[in-house]
Design an enzyme around this catalytic site. Structure first.
Site, PDB file in Angstrom:
ATOM      1  N   GLY A 155     -12.666   1.883   3.429  1.00  0.00           N
ATOM      2  CA  GLY A 155     -12.058   1.244   2.263  1.00  0.00           C
ATOM      3  C   GLY A 155     -10.626   1.730   2.123  1.00  0.00           C
ATOM      4  NE  ARG A 156      -9.510   0.771  -3.289  1.00  0.00           N
ATOM      5  CZ  ARG A 156     -10.259   0.005  -4.082  1.00  0.00           C
ATOM      6  NH1 ARG A 156      -9.824  -1.157  -4.481  1.00  0.00           N
ATOM      7  NH2 ARG A 156     -11.432   0.425  -4.505  1.00  0.00           N
ATOM      8  CB  ILE A 157      -9.666   6.769   0.101  1.00  0.00           C
ATOM      9  CG1 ILE A 157      -9.301   6.514  -1.370  1.00  0.00           C
ATOM     10  CG2 ILE A 157      -9.374   8.224   0.471  1.00  0.00           C
ATOM     11  CD1 ILE A 157     -10.188   7.252  -2.374  1.00  0.00           C
ATOM     12  CB  THR A 222     -11.867  13.627   0.326  1.00  0.00           C
ATOM     13  OG1 THR A 222     -11.841  12.448   1.141  1.00  0.00           O
ATOM     14  CG2 THR A 222     -11.116  14.749   1.004  1.00  0.00           C
ATOM     15  NE  ARG A 224     -18.025  10.860  -7.003  1.00  0.00           N
ATOM     16  CZ  ARG A 224     -16.701  10.681  -7.117  1.00  0.00           C
ATOM     17  NH1 ARG A 224     -15.873  11.235  -6.248  1.00  0.00           N
ATOM     18  NH2 ARG A 224     -16.221   9.960  -8.120  1.00  0.00           N
ATOM     19  CD  GLU A 253     -18.008  18.134  -7.074  1.00  0.00           C
ATOM     20  OE1 GLU A 253     -17.291  17.776  -8.022  1.00  0.00           O
ATOM     21  OE2 GLU A 253     -18.051  17.550  -5.986  1.00  0.00           O
ATOM     22  CG  HIS A 272     -14.065  16.481  -7.213  1.00  0.00           C
ATOM     23  ND1 HIS A 272     -15.290  15.961  -7.512  1.00  0.00           N
ATOM     24  CD2 HIS A 272     -13.278  15.407  -6.923  1.00  0.00           C
ATOM     25  CE1 HIS A 272     -15.252  14.637  -7.419  1.00  0.00           C
ATOM     26  NE2 HIS A 272     -14.047  14.285  -7.061  1.00  0.00           N
TER      27      HIS A 272
HETATM   28  C1  GLV Z   1     -12.608  11.211  -7.890  1.00  0.00           C
HETATM   29  O1  GLV Z   1     -13.449  11.779  -7.259  1.00  0.00           O
HETATM   30  C2  GLV Z   1     -12.646   9.834  -8.254  1.00  0.00           C
HETATM   31  O2  GLV Z   1     -13.655   9.161  -8.012  1.00  0.00           O
HETATM   32  O3  GLV Z   1     -11.646   9.374  -8.836  1.00  0.00           O
END
Ligand code: GLV
Ligand code: GLV
Length: 307
Positions: A155-157, A222, A224, A253, A272
């Site tokens: 996806g985007r990230i 990065t 979940r 967390e 996070h």
């Molecule tokens: C951070 O983990 C988000 O989902 O913005």
């Protein structure tokens, strides 16, 4: 005028727009998540809720919030929200995509570089005085040029992380839902996770997935924590099946300081902080405020989940 509950103050000037629009705004005090009872009591009169990923928005919260008609999540991920329960009440949910893409992709690369070059151990050696001399075979790591990176969830990230990796000369393979994950893992020198947490991705990275990876490969997460079976990850790091891992997210967390995961070798964990840049967090505030104001005005949110 609507009543708005903000579960704590968030960075940037845009938060003030809620009150400037004529709404009655309550911002819970402090920087930490409110305890559950405080949250349930505070939401009782709310028409609109602006919450963080630490707040569970579920049937219990909805029952405590009979007037609620808009939920704006200060995050791109919405796994803290029971989307089915919220949809059953006809309440729109907003999130904050795009504005945190670069920040999170930067962090994924930072974790990848740090683990590839064994920075956690190397830095510790300086501090602990075990750095005795320049050593020809000390702290040898992985060079990124020519190494293969599997982006799980493009996806985007994921795509932004792949662009950065390509600039370092990595060979990037995007792995989507329909691709054979384990075959892609077997080809990769490093794997970066970018899927949302859903029933389908819970423990996607389990003992079988780690066994499929190349010996010595690196994992970066990065996305979940729930995507990774942490006991299996710890075992794979201890056995040397994995060469290292860089985690921005984990379960739970915060991770207790005596969690067995922390005893694993070449592990870098950070709290996070994927979207934790001034620019991203202020832009997230602008989006979260826009989403909420739109819904309270009876309009579609600019970033409405599932719309
Ligand atoms: C951070 O983990 C988000 O989902 O913005
Ligand atoms: C390393 O520091 C080098 O000069 O090769």
């Amino acid at each position: 005028m609507a009543r708005i509950l903000v579960t704590r103050a968030i960075p940037g000037p845009a938060l003030a727009q809620l009150a400037q629009a004529g709404h009655a705004v309550t911002i819970l005090p402090g920087e930490l998540p409110p305890d559950r009872d405080t949250l349930l009591a505070a939401v009782a009169e709310a028409d609109g809720l602006l919450c963080m990923l630490t707040e569970r928005v579920d049937a219990e919260l909805l029952a405590a919030a009979p007037k609620l008609r808009a939920v704006s999540n200060y995050a791109v991920g919405t796994d803290n929200i029971d989307l089915g329960a919220v949809a059953a009440r006809g309440i729109p949910v907003g999130n904050t995509p795009d504005v945190l893409t670069d920040a999170t992709a930067d962090l994924a690369l930072a974790l990848l570089l740090a683990v590839a070059r064994r920075l956690p151990e190397a830095e510790r050696a300086v501090r602990e005085g075990t750095w005795t001399a320049w050593r020809a075979s000390g702290w040898l790591g992985l060079e990124l040029r020519g190494a293969r990176l599997a982006i799980v969830g493009a996806g985007r990230i994921g795509r932004a992380t792949g662009e950065r990796a390509a600039a370092f000369g990595m060979v990037v393979e995007n792995v989507g839902r329909r691709d054979n994950l384990h075959a892609a893992l077997a080809r990769a020198d490093a794997v970066s996770l970018h899927v949302p947490l859903t029933d389908a991705t819970q423990h996607l990275m389990d003992a079988r997935a780690f066994a499929a990876m190349r010996p010595g490969a690196i994992l970066v997460n990065t996305a979940r924590g729930g995507i990774v079976d942490q006991a299996a990850l710890a075992a794979a790091l201890h056995s040397g099946q994995l060469g290292g891992a860089g985690l921005d997210v984990m379960t739970p967390e915060p991770l207790p300081t005596d969690d067995p995961l922390l005893a694993a070798p070449n592990l870098l964990v950070v709290p996070h902080i994927g979207s934790a840049t001034h620019r991203a967090r202020e832009a997230m505030t602008r989006l979260a405020v826009k989403n909420l104001l739109a819904a309270l005005a009876g309009e579609q949110m600019p970033h409405q989940v599932g719309a």
